[in-house]
Design an enzyme around this catalytic site. Structure first.
Site, PDB file in Angstrom:
ATOM      1  N   GLY A  10      11.950   0.564  -5.570  1.00  0.00           N
ATOM      2  CA  GLY A  10      11.377   0.428  -6.498  1.00  0.00           C
ATOM      3  C   GLY A  10       9.996   1.234  -5.945  1.00  0.00           C
ATOM      4  O   GLY A  10       9.370   2.602  -5.931  1.00  0.00           O
ATOM      5  N   ASP A  62       1.104  -1.590   3.056  1.00  0.00           N
ATOM      6  CA  ASP A  62       0.944  -2.672   3.132  1.00  0.00           C
ATOM      7  C   ASP A  62      -0.504  -2.749   2.321  1.00  0.00           C
ATOM      8  O   ASP A  62      -1.362  -1.875   1.906  1.00  0.00           O
ATOM      9  CB  ASP A  62       0.007  -2.812   4.280  1.00  0.00           C
ATOM     10  CG  ASP A  62      -0.032  -4.657   3.840  1.00  0.00           C
ATOM     11  OD1 ASP A  62       0.565  -5.621   3.537  1.00  0.00           O
ATOM     12  OD2 ASP A  62      -1.156  -5.489   4.661  1.00  0.00           O
ATOM     13  N   LYS A 201       1.262   3.978 -14.667  1.00  0.00           N
ATOM     14  CA  LYS A 201       0.645   3.493 -13.424  1.00  0.00           C
ATOM     15  C   LYS A 201       0.566   3.767 -12.290  1.00  0.00           C
ATOM     16  O   LYS A 201       0.163   3.956 -11.208  1.00  0.00           O
ATOM     17  CB  LYS A 201       1.249   1.423 -13.614  1.00  0.00           C
ATOM     18  CG  LYS A 201       1.088   1.185 -12.326  1.00  0.00           C
ATOM     19  CD  LYS A 201       2.094  -0.213 -11.974  1.00  0.00           C
ATOM     20  CE  LYS A 201       1.292  -0.973 -10.851  1.00  0.00           C
ATOM     21  NZ  LYS A 201       2.248  -2.031  -9.805  1.00  0.00           N
ATOM     22  N   HIS A 206      -2.932   2.404  -6.325  1.00  0.00           N
ATOM     23  CA  HIS A 206      -3.405   2.628  -5.245  1.00  0.00           C
ATOM     24  C   HIS A 206      -2.060   3.165  -4.317  1.00  0.00           C
ATOM     25  O   HIS A 206      -2.464   4.011  -3.524  1.00  0.00           O
ATOM     26  CB  HIS A 206      -3.551   1.119  -4.296  1.00  0.00           C
ATOM     27  CG  HIS A 206      -2.642   0.034  -4.555  1.00  0.00           C
ATOM     28  ND1 HIS A 206      -2.246  -0.090  -5.798  1.00  0.00           N
ATOM     29  CD2 HIS A 206      -1.631  -0.889  -4.352  1.00  0.00           C
ATOM     30  CE1 HIS A 206      -1.186  -0.871  -6.627  1.00  0.00           C
ATOM     31  NE2 HIS A 206      -1.023  -1.800  -5.458  1.00  0.00           N
ATOM     32  N   ARG A 207      -0.907   2.843  -4.752  1.00  0.00           N
ATOM     33  CA  ARG A 207       0.017   3.446  -3.530  1.00  0.00           C
ATOM     34  C   ARG A 207       0.115   5.143  -4.328  1.00  0.00           C
ATOM     35  O   ARG A 207       0.794   5.630  -2.756  1.00  0.00           O
ATOM     36  CB  ARG A 207       1.704   2.910  -4.161  1.00  0.00           C
ATOM     37  CG  ARG A 207       2.662   2.709  -2.871  1.00  0.00           C
ATOM     38  CD  ARG A 207       3.088   1.393  -2.840  1.00  0.00           C
ATOM     39  NE  ARG A 207       3.498   0.268  -3.156  1.00  0.00           N
ATOM     40  CZ  ARG A 207       2.855  -0.266  -3.539  1.00  0.00           C
ATOM     41  NH1 ARG A 207       2.945   0.088  -5.509  1.00  0.00           N
ATOM     42  NH2 ARG A 207       2.670  -1.690  -3.529  1.00  0.00           N
TER      43      ARG A 207
HETATM   44  P1  IMP Z   1       3.254  -5.279  -0.504  1.00  0.00           P
HETATM   45  O1  IMP Z   1       2.213  -5.125   0.672  1.00  0.00           O
HETATM   46  O2  IMP Z   1       3.278  -4.719  -1.289  1.00  0.00           O
HETATM   47  O3  IMP Z   1       4.438  -6.376  -0.382  1.00  0.00           O
HETATM   48  O4  IMP Z   1       1.884  -7.030  -1.706  1.00  0.00           O
HETATM   49  C1  IMP Z   1       1.582  -7.701  -1.482  1.00  0.00           C
HETATM   50  C2  IMP Z   1       0.910  -8.635  -2.606  1.00  0.00           C
HETATM   51  O5  IMP Z   1       0.028  -7.267  -2.922  1.00  0.00           O
HETATM   52  C3  IMP Z   1       1.992  -9.400  -3.007  1.00  0.00           C
HETATM   53  O6  IMP Z   1       2.130 -10.452  -3.424  1.00  0.00           O
HETATM   54  C4  IMP Z   1       2.049  -8.135  -4.033  1.00  0.00           C
HETATM   55  O7  IMP Z   1       2.756  -8.775  -5.807  1.00  0.00           O
HETATM   56  C5  IMP Z   1       0.728  -7.551  -4.916  1.00  0.00           C
HETATM   57  N1  IMP Z   1       0.781  -5.879  -4.795  1.00  0.00           N
HETATM   58  C6  IMP Z   1       1.292  -4.913  -4.489  1.00  0.00           C
HETATM   59  N2  IMP Z   1       1.109  -3.890  -4.819  1.00  0.00           N
HETATM   60  C7  IMP Z   1       0.737  -4.042  -6.122  1.00  0.00           C
HETATM   61  C8  IMP Z   1       1.259  -3.772  -7.838  1.00  0.00           C
HETATM   62  O8  IMP Z   1       0.650  -2.867  -7.807  1.00  0.00           O
HETATM   63  N3  IMP Z   1       0.396  -4.098  -8.451  1.00  0.00           N
HETATM   64  C9  IMP Z   1       1.078  -5.603  -7.793  1.00  0.00           C
HETATM   65  N4  IMP Z   1       0.513  -7.077  -7.523  1.00  0.00           N
HETATM   66  C10 IMP Z   1       0.920  -5.222  -6.175  1.00  0.00           C
END
Ligand code: IMP
Length: 221
Positions: A10, A62, A201, A206-207
């Site tokens: 995704g 991250d 979304k 943020h991403r």
């Molecule tokens: P990661 O760096 O994308 O693996 O995310 C790290 C943590 O933040 C995980 O617990 C994810 O579920 C949470 N997280 C990251 N981005 C999102 C988001 O867009 N929505 C909800 N949780 C997020």
């Protein structure tokens, strides 16, 4: 070819929306998540490890949820806290707070083995100010030198460029069936992320913000 290092397809689909057709593919590589109190050092070290593995340009991200009334917790520990406490418990803790403001933050780390010019700085001032309250690495950005200094790392010379994205919101009781992770308890503009469709979304996330900055910079790379 740029490789987005993630186990989550995704995220690559989201990156494809910002980058030229066919310019990014997924690299399923599980890099070591160093323990750090900010997202920058984790993304930087991940990007270096992935670059050495892939021997070509890589992008690592991250992300985490930073609750202001909890001094930015769970922040870089978001995955661990989601797996152990779970998001309902995070909501319960946050519901006791006067200040339920929170932010999702994402740091992208790019490495292609080459150095970077000192400017343009991809982290804009608005984001820094907004992020300052949300986490200890709010100033993370630009070249990796400052990052290394900040974490006292043993000065890995491989340069990494960092891009930050930020979305403000607040913690609410879980609502909505979409999304993943903390989406049901994070409300932005009256809707939780779990209530938004994917396009909505992505447009505010943020991403998405970090990818937008990266794509603009990468076009000139
Ligand atoms: P990661 O760096 O994308 O693996 O995310 C790290 C943590 O933040 C995980 O617990 C994810 O579920 C949470 N997280 C990251 N981005 C999102 C988001 O867009 N929505 C909800 N949780 C997020």
């Amino acid at each position: 070819m740029l490789r987005y290092v993630t186990t989550n397809p995704g995220k690559v689909r989201e990156a494809e929306r910002y980058l030229p057709d066919g310019s990014v593919e997924r690299l399923d590589f599980d890099y070591t998540e160093v323990q750090a109190d900010g997202l920058g050092p984790i993304a930087a070290q991940g990007a270096r490890e992935a670059y050495r593995h892939a021997d070509g340009p890589v992008l690592v991200d991250d992300a985490g949820l930073f609750v202001e009334g909890l001094d930015g917790f769970p922040g870089p520990y978001s995955s661990y806290v989601e797996e152990t406490l779970g998001i309902e418990r995070v909501y319960e803790v946050a519901s006791e707070l006067d200040d339920r403001r929170a932010a999702f933050r994402c740091t992208l780390g790019y490495c292609d083995g080459e150095g970077f010019a000192a400017s343009p700085d991809p982290v804009d001032r608005g984001d820094r100010d907004a992020a300052a309250a949300a986490g200890p690495d709010a100033e993370a950005g630009g070249e990796s030198g400052g990052e290394d200094d900040a974490v006292g790392a043993d000065a890995d010379p491989l340069p990494v460029k960092l891009f930050e994205g930020y979305v403000p919101g607040r913690i609410v009781a879980p609502r909505g069936d979409g999304g993943f992770g903390y989406d049901p308890i994070f409300e932005h503009d009256g809707e939780t992320f779990a209530e938004m469709d994917t396009d909505r979304k992505n447009a505010v996330s943020h991403r998405g913000r970090a990818l937008e900055k990266f794509a603009e910079w990468y076009a000139d790379r």
